[in-house]
Motif scaffolding. Structure first.
Motif, PDB file in Angstrom:
ATOM      1  N   VAL A  64      -4.927  -8.795  -3.582  1.00 14.96           N
ATOM      2  CA  VAL A  64      -6.334  -8.387  -3.541  1.00 14.96           C
ATOM      3  C   VAL A  64      -7.033  -8.897  -4.788  1.00 14.96           C
ATOM      4  N   VAL A  65      -8.293  -9.268  -4.618  1.00 14.60           N
ATOM      5  CA  VAL A  65      -9.114  -9.676  -5.750  1.00 14.60           C
ATOM      6  C   VAL A  65     -10.337  -8.761  -5.809  1.00 14.60           C
ATOM      7  N   ARG A  66     -10.700  -8.399  -7.011  1.00 16.47           N
ATOM      8  CA  ARG A  66     -11.861  -7.540  -7.267  1.00 16.47           C
ATOM      9  C   ARG A  66     -12.997  -8.431  -7.737  1.00 16.47           C
ATOM     10  N   LYS A  67     -14.163  -8.258  -7.125  1.00 18.87           N
ATOM     11  CA  LYS A  67     -15.316  -9.082  -7.472  1.00 18.87           C
ATOM     12  C   LYS A  67     -16.462  -8.172  -7.898  1.00 18.87           C
ATOM     13  N   VAL A  68     -17.112  -8.518  -9.006  1.00 22.36           N
ATOM     14  CA  VAL A  68     -18.270  -7.764  -9.483  1.00 22.36           C
ATOM     15  C   VAL A  68     -19.485  -8.675  -9.404  1.00 22.36           C
ATOM     16  N   ASP A  69     -20.502  -8.226  -8.673  1.00 20.69           N
ATOM     17  CA  ASP A  69     -21.749  -8.984  -8.597  1.00 20.69           C
ATOM     18  C   ASP A  69     -22.423  -8.901  -9.965  1.00 20.69           C
ATOM     19  N   PRO A  70     -22.699 -10.041 -10.592  1.00 12.83           N
ATOM     20  CA  PRO A  70     -23.255 -10.021 -11.951  1.00 12.83           C
ATOM     21  C   PRO A  70     -24.642  -9.388 -12.039  1.00 12.83           C
ATOM     22  N   GLU A  71     -25.403  -9.457 -10.971  1.00  8.99           N
ATOM     23  CA  GLU A  71     -26.758  -8.902 -11.002  1.00  8.99           C
ATOM     24  C   GLU A  71     -26.785  -7.414 -10.697  1.00  8.99           C
ATOM     25  N   THR A  72     -26.079  -7.012  -9.635  1.00  9.15           N
ATOM     26  CA  THR A  72     -26.143  -5.614  -9.193  1.00  9.15           C
ATOM     27  C   THR A  72     -25.020  -4.755  -9.754  1.00  9.15           C
ATOM     28  N   LYS A  73     -23.984  -5.402 -10.286  1.00 12.19           N
ATOM     29  CA  LYS A  73     -22.787  -4.711 -10.806  1.00 12.19           C
ATOM     30  C   LYS A  73     -21.995  -4.013  -9.698  1.00 12.19           C
ATOM     31  N   ILE A  74     -22.284  -4.370  -8.439  1.00  7.51           N
ATOM     32  CA  ILE A  74     -21.558  -3.786  -7.305  1.00  7.51           C
ATOM     33  C   ILE A  74     -20.176  -4.417  -7.237  1.00  7.51           C
ATOM     34  N   ILE A  75     -19.170  -3.556  -7.102  1.00 10.30           N
ATOM     35  CA  ILE A  75     -17.778  -3.994  -7.039  1.00 10.30           C
ATOM     36  C   ILE A  75     -17.361  -4.068  -5.578  1.00 10.30           C
ATOM     37  N   SER A  76     -16.704  -5.154  -5.240  1.00  9.08           N
ATOM     38  CA  SER A  76     -16.159  -5.292  -3.897  1.00  9.08           C
ATOM     39  C   SER A  76     -14.765  -5.905  -3.987  1.00  9.08           C
ATOM     40  N   TYR A  77     -14.034  -5.791  -2.883  1.00  4.80           N
ATOM     41  CA  TYR A  77     -12.645  -6.242  -2.842  1.00  4.80           C
ATOM     42  C   TYR A  77     -12.439  -7.173  -1.660  1.00  4.80           C
ATOM     43  N   GLY A  78     -11.591  -8.157  -1.871  1.00  4.07           N
ATOM     44  CA  GLY A  78     -11.236  -9.096  -0.815  1.00  4.07           C
ATOM     45  C   GLY A  78      -9.800  -9.543  -1.003  1.00  4.07           C
ATOM     46  N   LEU A  79      -9.354 -10.401  -0.108  1.00  2.48           N
ATOM     47  CA  LEU A  79      -7.983 -10.904  -0.181  1.00  2.48           C
ATOM     48  C   LEU A  79      -7.927 -12.245  -0.898  1.00  2.48           C
ATOM     49  N   THR A  80      -6.870 -12.446  -1.642  1.00  2.00           N
ATOM     50  CA  THR A  80      -6.566 -13.749  -2.219  1.00  2.00           C
ATOM     51  C   THR A  80      -5.931 -14.582  -1.110  1.00  2.00           C
ATOM     52  N   GLN A  81      -5.608 -15.823  -1.412  1.00  2.82           N
ATOM     53  CA  GLN A  81      -4.905 -16.648  -0.419  1.00  2.82           C
ATOM     54  C   GLN A  81      -3.574 -16.007  -0.044  1.00  2.82           C
ATOM     55  N   LYS A  82      -2.895 -15.441  -1.022  1.00  3.43           N
ATOM     56  CA  LYS A  82      -1.635 -14.732  -0.770  1.00  3.43           C
ATOM     57  C   LYS A  82      -1.854 -13.594   0.226  1.00  3.43           C
ATOM     58  N   GLY A  83      -2.956 -12.866   0.076  1.00  9.23           N
ATOM     59  CA  GLY A  83      -3.279 -11.776   0.988  1.00  9.23           C
ATOM     60  C   GLY A  83      -3.689 -12.275   2.357  1.00  9.23           C
ATOM     61  N   VAL A  84      -4.474 -13.344   2.408  1.00 13.38           N
ATOM     62  CA  VAL A  84      -4.918 -13.918   3.682  1.00 13.38           C
ATOM     63  C   VAL A  84      -3.715 -14.351   4.520  1.00 13.38           C
ATOM     64  N   GLU A  85      -2.680 -14.827   3.867  1.00 13.07           N
ATOM     65  CA  GLU A  85      -1.489 -15.282   4.593  1.00 13.07           C
ATOM     66  C   GLU A  85      -0.709 -14.135   5.222  1.00 13.07           C
ATOM     67  N   LEU A  86      -1.082 -12.894   4.918  1.00 15.26           N
ATOM     68  CA  LEU A  86      -0.485 -11.735   5.585  1.00 15.26           C
ATOM     69  C   LEU A  86      -1.157 -11.429   6.926  1.00 15.26           C
ATOM     70  N   LYS A  87      -2.307 -12.033   7.185  1.00 13.24           N
ATOM     71  CA  LYS A  87      -3.053 -11.735   8.409  1.00 13.24           C
ATOM     72  C   LYS A  87      -2.201 -11.894   9.673  1.00 13.24           C
ATOM     73  N   PRO A  88      -1.447 -12.985   9.852  1.00 17.15           N
ATOM     74  CA  PRO A  88      -0.625 -13.096  11.068  1.00 17.15           C
ATOM     75  C   PRO A  88       0.444 -12.002  11.162  1.00 17.15           C
ATOM     76  N   VAL A  89       0.911 -11.537  10.028  1.00 14.18           N
ATOM     77  CA  VAL A  89       1.894 -10.442  10.009  1.00 14.18           C
ATOM     78  C   VAL A  89       1.253  -9.190  10.604  1.00 14.18           C
ATOM     79  N   PHE A  90       0.040  -8.875  10.165  1.00 13.37           N
ATOM     80  CA  PHE A  90      -0.648  -7.689  10.656  1.00 13.37           C
ATOM     81  C   PHE A  90      -1.092  -7.850  12.107  1.00 13.37           C
ATOM     82  N   GLU A  91      -1.434  -9.075  12.520  1.00 11.52           N
ATOM     83  CA  GLU A  91      -1.753  -9.310  13.930  1.00 11.52           C
ATOM     84  C   GLU A  91      -0.524  -9.046  14.802  1.00 11.52           C
ATOM     85  N   SER A  92       0.651  -9.465  14.331  1.00 11.52           N
ATOM     86  CA  SER A  92       1.892  -9.203  15.067  1.00 11.52           C
ATOM     87  C   SER A  92       2.179  -7.708  15.150  1.00 11.52           C
ATOM     88  N   ILE A  93       1.931  -6.989  14.075  1.00 17.55           N
ATOM     89  CA  ILE A  93       2.129  -5.533  14.077  1.00 17.55           C
ATOM     90  C   ILE A  93       1.178  -4.877  15.065  1.00 17.55           C
TER      91      ILE A  93
END
Length: 101
Positions: A64-93
């Protein structure tokens, strides 16, 4: 000689098998980035404190990667490439769960 589980397999389940981690990763699979409060609404029974802990752990694991918007200071989370590569695993589940659970 007896059967031995692969250390990599064990370590992978230590990460994705930890309570809430699978739901967090799965929620992030379908989105680019999610604000914390939106993620908290998706992962309903997880307390904010535990969600913060799990997100930090997943960030340390490089999933997971944490991103902070420099203007609004809003924090959000997304997947790194390592995390994205788990998507087929979760689709199989999901497919397995739809069939058997």
């Amino acid at each position: 000689m007896g059967y031995h589980l692969c250390t990599h397999f064990i370590n992978a389940f230590d990460i994705i098998g930890k309570k809430w981690n699978g739901l967090i990763i799965n929620s992030l699979c379908d989105n680019k980035f999610i604000r914390f409060k939106v993620l908290a609404r998706i992962v309903t029974d997880c307390s904010d404190r535990v969600l913060v802990e799990r997100l930090k752990e997943l960030e340390e694991e490089g999933i997971v990667v944490r991103k902070v918007d420099p203007e609004t200071k809003i924090i959000s989370y997304g997947l790194t490439q390592k995390g994205v590569e788990l998507k087929p695993v979760f689709e199989s589940i999901h497919q397995w769960a739809n069939k058997w659970v």
